[in-house]
Motif scaffolding. Structure first.
Motif, mmCIF file in Angstrom:
data_model
loop_
_atom_site.group_PDB
_atom_site.id
_atom_site.type_symbol
_atom_site.label_atom_id
_atom_site.label_comp_id
_atom_site.label_asym_id
_atom_site.label_seq_id
_atom_site.Cartn_x
_atom_site.Cartn_y
_atom_site.Cartn_z
ATOM 1 N N MET A 1 -21.160 -14.317 14.079
ATOM 2 C CA MET A 1 -20.951 -13.784 12.478
ATOM 3 C C MET A 1 -18.506 -13.032 13.183
ATOM 4 S SD MET A 1 -22.837 -9.951 12.268
ATOM 5 C CE MET A 1 -22.357 -10.016 11.279
ATOM 6 N N SER A 2 -18.718 -13.096 11.883
ATOM 7 C CA SER A 2 -17.168 -11.998 11.840
ATOM 8 C C SER A 2 -17.512 -11.340 11.232
ATOM 9 C CB SER A 2 -16.083 -13.136 11.004
ATOM 10 O OG SER A 2 -16.850 -13.464 10.040
ATOM 11 N N SER A 3 -16.320 -10.319 11.665
ATOM 12 C CA SER A 3 -16.156 -8.920 10.762
ATOM 13 C C SER A 3 -14.685 -8.394 10.200
ATOM 14 C CB SER A 3 -16.198 -7.072 12.326
ATOM 15 O OG SER A 3 -15.833 -6.367 11.469
ATOM 16 N N SER A 4 -14.503 -8.401 9.200
ATOM 17 C CA SER A 4 -13.220 -8.199 8.031
ATOM 18 C C SER A 4 -13.306 -6.489 7.749
ATOM 19 C CB SER A 4 -13.183 -9.259 7.476
ATOM 20 O OG SER A 4 -12.139 -9.376 6.342
ATOM 21 N N ARG A 5 -11.967 -6.162 7.605
ATOM 22 C CA ARG A 5 -11.657 -4.666 7.047
ATOM 23 C C ARG A 5 -10.289 -4.745 6.717
ATOM 24 N NH1 ARG A 5 -12.939 0.216 10.359
ATOM 25 N NH2 ARG A 5 -14.942 -0.857 10.311
ATOM 26 N N THR A 6 -10.418 -4.627 5.632
ATOM 27 C CA THR A 6 -9.228 -4.123 4.637
ATOM 28 C C THR A 6 -8.777 -2.345 4.402
ATOM 29 O OG1 THR A 6 -9.154 -6.230 3.282
ATOM 30 C CG2 THR A 6 -7.845 -4.614 3.033
ATOM 31 N N ARG A 7 -7.504 -2.300 4.264
ATOM 32 C CA ARG A 7 -7.473 -0.412 4.517
ATOM 33 C C ARG A 7 -6.283 -0.410 3.973
ATOM 34 N NH1 ARG A 7 -9.038 2.170 10.725
ATOM 35 N NH2 ARG A 7 -10.510 0.928 10.809
ATOM 36 N N ASN A 8 -6.387 0.289 3.053
ATOM 37 C CA ASN A 8 -4.802 0.614 1.812
ATOM 38 C C ASN A 8 -4.161 1.653 3.235
ATOM 39 O OD1 ASN A 8 -3.070 2.257 0.267
ATOM 40 N ND2 ASN A 8 -4.299 0.586 -1.496
ATOM 41 N N LEU A 9 -2.721 1.406 3.401
ATOM 42 C CA LEU A 9 -2.227 2.925 4.063
ATOM 43 C C LEU A 9 -1.509 3.937 3.176
ATOM 44 C CD1 LEU A 9 -1.211 0.447 7.509
ATOM 45 C CD2 LEU A 9 -2.766 1.806 7.017
ATOM 46 N N GLN A 10 -0.705 2.642 2.253
ATOM 47 C CA GLN A 10 0.394 3.424 1.969
ATOM 48 C C GLN A 10 0.742 2.962 0.018
ATOM 49 O OE1 GLN A 10 3.771 4.463 3.642
ATOM 50 N NE2 GLN A 10 4.525 5.364 1.988
ATOM 51 N N VAL A 11 0.775 4.144 -0.525
ATOM 52 C CA VAL A 11 0.889 3.460 -2.172
ATOM 53 C C VAL A 11 2.176 3.582 -2.931
ATOM 54 C CG1 VAL A 11 -0.237 3.208 -4.859
ATOM 55 C CG2 VAL A 11 -2.043 2.899 -2.636
ATOM 56 N N PHE A 12 2.657 2.845 -3.497
ATOM 57 C CA PHE A 12 4.692 3.580 -4.178
ATOM 58 C C PHE A 12 4.074 3.561 -5.538
ATOM 59 C CE2 PHE A 12 8.887 3.898 -4.178
ATOM 60 C CZ PHE A 12 8.916 4.811 -4.238
ATOM 61 N N ASP A 13 4.744 4.179 -6.318
ATOM 62 C CA ASP A 13 4.966 3.860 -8.027
ATOM 63 C C ASP A 13 6.480 3.366 -7.221
ATOM 64 O OD1 ASP A 13 5.867 3.449 -10.526
ATOM 65 O OD2 ASP A 13 4.299 5.649 -10.755
ATOM 66 N N THR A 14 6.567 1.807 -8.262
ATOM 67 C CA THR A 14 8.160 1.014 -8.082
ATOM 68 C C THR A 14 8.710 1.327 -9.697
ATOM 69 O OG1 THR A 14 6.831 -0.963 -9.150
ATOM 70 C CG2 THR A 14 7.674 -0.522 -6.753
ATOM 71 N N GLU A 15 7.808 2.658 -10.208
ATOM 72 C CA GLU A 15 8.402 3.205 -11.867
ATOM 73 C C GLU A 15 8.977 1.211 -12.484
ATOM 74 O OE1 GLU A 15 12.108 4.940 -11.345
ATOM 75 O OE2 GLU A 15 10.586 6.600 -10.283
ATOM 76 N N LEU A 16 9.261 0.372 -12.687
ATOM 77 C CA LEU A 16 9.495 -0.694 -12.627
ATOM 78 C C LEU A 16 7.726 -1.553 -12.613
ATOM 79 C CD1 LEU A 16 13.400 -0.479 -13.122
ATOM 80 C CD2 LEU A 16 12.137 -0.012 -14.679
ATOM 81 N N SER A 17 7.743 -2.709 -13.708
ATOM 82 C CA SER A 17 7.430 -3.509 -13.228
ATOM 83 C C SER A 17 7.435 -4.845 -12.274
ATOM 84 C CB SER A 17 7.201 -4.978 -14.244
ATOM 85 O OG SER A 17 7.102 -3.615 -15.844
ATOM 86 N N ALA A 18 6.511 -4.462 -11.166
ATOM 87 C CA ALA A 18 7.115 -5.037 -9.606
ATOM 88 C C ALA A 18 6.613 -6.561 -9.623
ATOM 89 C CB ALA A 18 6.699 -3.592 -8.474
ATOM 90 N N ASP A 19 7.059 -6.842 -8.977
ATOM 91 C CA ASP A 19 6.589 -9.233 -9.572
ATOM 92 C C ASP A 19 6.813 -9.707 -7.669
ATOM 93 O OD1 ASP A 19 8.374 -9.246 -9.314
ATOM 94 O OD2 ASP A 19 9.025 -10.168 -11.701
ATOM 95 N N THR A 20 7.748 -8.979 -7.079
ATOM 96 C CA THR A 20 7.926 -9.589 -5.232
ATOM 97 C C THR A 20 8.618 -9.073 -4.671
ATOM 98 O OG1 THR A 20 9.468 -11.207 -4.208
ATOM 99 C CG2 THR A 20 9.996 -9.908 -6.454
#
Length: 368
Positions: free
Chosen positions: A1-20
């Protein structure tokens, strides 16, 4: 079987609508991450330590909006670099890039409506793919598997002829470029596929930004090997609250993840803080993966008994890996909530040595 884990490290407000979002592919600048926004932010002279410097520029033509661009250097070959761009008139423009010169090699009308995406074949840079952005537009005139506009195309830099495409029809298709009449696989991902990115080292890993249905990592090994069926989704990152637009793999490597434990010690690992860091105050809405939260001081709370400081990242090297585990650093951005996330994905294949059956999908890290 496989094990998968996702972890959020940092969140940043770009203030303008981010698309790339893009990590720099140059090894000496692999720690640089750029995030683009839909609105234009005027320069107020306070760009901090990093700033963009215009070197060359040219106009594609009157009343044209450049909608995408791709470099011919996807496999690391920097000789005779070129850029292809698509625009709002449906035209494609091929540009040559020199140290002090940017010039048009060719420009042609490829589609009758907006061409949302253009991309090189990294194995034969004389070959260019493009996608029509209208609701009923196919990839090219003789391809009809996508029922709606094509907005993402990416040539696999590790496997010749392998190409991935994404569409408003909420499907990811993997193709053999020698036969574009029938895809190797079709994977429904539940949201319009705005961006696709092959991993810079591991040839079967494909990152998808799926607009109304978050971000997913697909294992495309079976498809690339000619087997039928959809590509399995190894993990999903669902912590954005708006349109999933930009996504990219970092070329920095991470150390082996700490072992999981049910212990509740909340000793924080020593991680440097950065300006603009937001404390993560919500938990994963699904039990399929974990999220690293932070204490009141903004430090990470690991899910193991003894705090372990993550090793410093180093640039990725080589073009393959025969190990059965991988740790990746990624970035993603979302539109209306104008958020940039930096996150980590750890994946491992756990083999049942007694039965001789892994009970899981083939490792996405296998190479021919």
């Amino acid at each position: 079987m496989s094990s998968s884990r996702t972890r959020n490290l940092q969140v940043f407000d770009t203030e303008l609508s981010a698309d790339t979002v893009e990590w720099c592919p140059l090894s000496q600048y692999a720690h640089i991450l750029a995030c683009g926004t839909y609105q234009l932010q005027k320069d107020d002279g306070t760009d901090g330590r990093c700033a963009l410097e215009q070197i060359l520029n040219m106009e594609l033509g009157p009343n044209r909006l450049a909608l995408s661009l791709d470099w011919s250097t996807g496999r690391g070959d920097s000789t005779n670099p070129r850029v292809v761009t698509s625009d709002s008139t449906g035209s494609l423009t091929l540009l040559s890039v020199a140290e002090d010169d940017l010039r048009t090699v060719s420009q042609w009308n490829a589609h009758d409506f907006e061409a949302w995406i253009s991309a090189f074949s990294y194995w034969d840079t004389q070959l260019v793919y493009s996608g029509l952005g209208s609701e009923d537009g196919p990839l090219v005139p003789y391809v009809h598997q996508h029922s709606m506009g094509v907005c993402s195309i990416h040539s696999n830099p590790h496997r010749e002829h392998i190409v991935a495409t994404g569409s408003y029809d909420e499907n990811v298709l993997v193709w053999d470029g020698r036969n574009m009449r029938q895809p190797l696989s079709e994977t429904p991902v539940g949201g319009g596929v705005w961006r696709l990115k092959w991993h810079p080292v591991h040839e079967h890993l494909l990152l998808a930004a799926c607009m109304h249905n978050d971000f997913h990592i697909l294992n495309c090994q079976r498809a690339a090997d000619g087997n039928e069926g959809p590509c399995p989704i190894l993990t999903s990152y669902i912590l954005h609250n708006s349109l999933a637009y930009g996504a990219d793999w970092s070329r920095l490597t991470l150390g082996t993840p700490p072992p999981s434990s049910s212990a509740t010690d909340t000793t924080a690992a020593s991680v440097p803080l950065s300006k603009g860091h937001l404390r993560i105050q919500y938990e994963s809405p699904t039990a399929s993966f974990d999220t690293v939260l932070e204490d009141e001081c903004g430090h990470y709370i690991p899910d193991h008994a003894t705090a372990v400081s993550p090793p410093g990242p180093t640039p990725v090297s080589g073009t393959g890996d025969d190990s059965a585990s991988v740790s990746c650093l990624l970035a993603s951005c979302s539109f209306y909530d104008h958020m940039l996330h930096v996150w980590r994905w750890d994946w491992s294949l756990e083999t049942d040595t007694q039965s001789g059956d892994t009970g899981a999908l083939p490792s996405p890290l296998d190479t021919e």
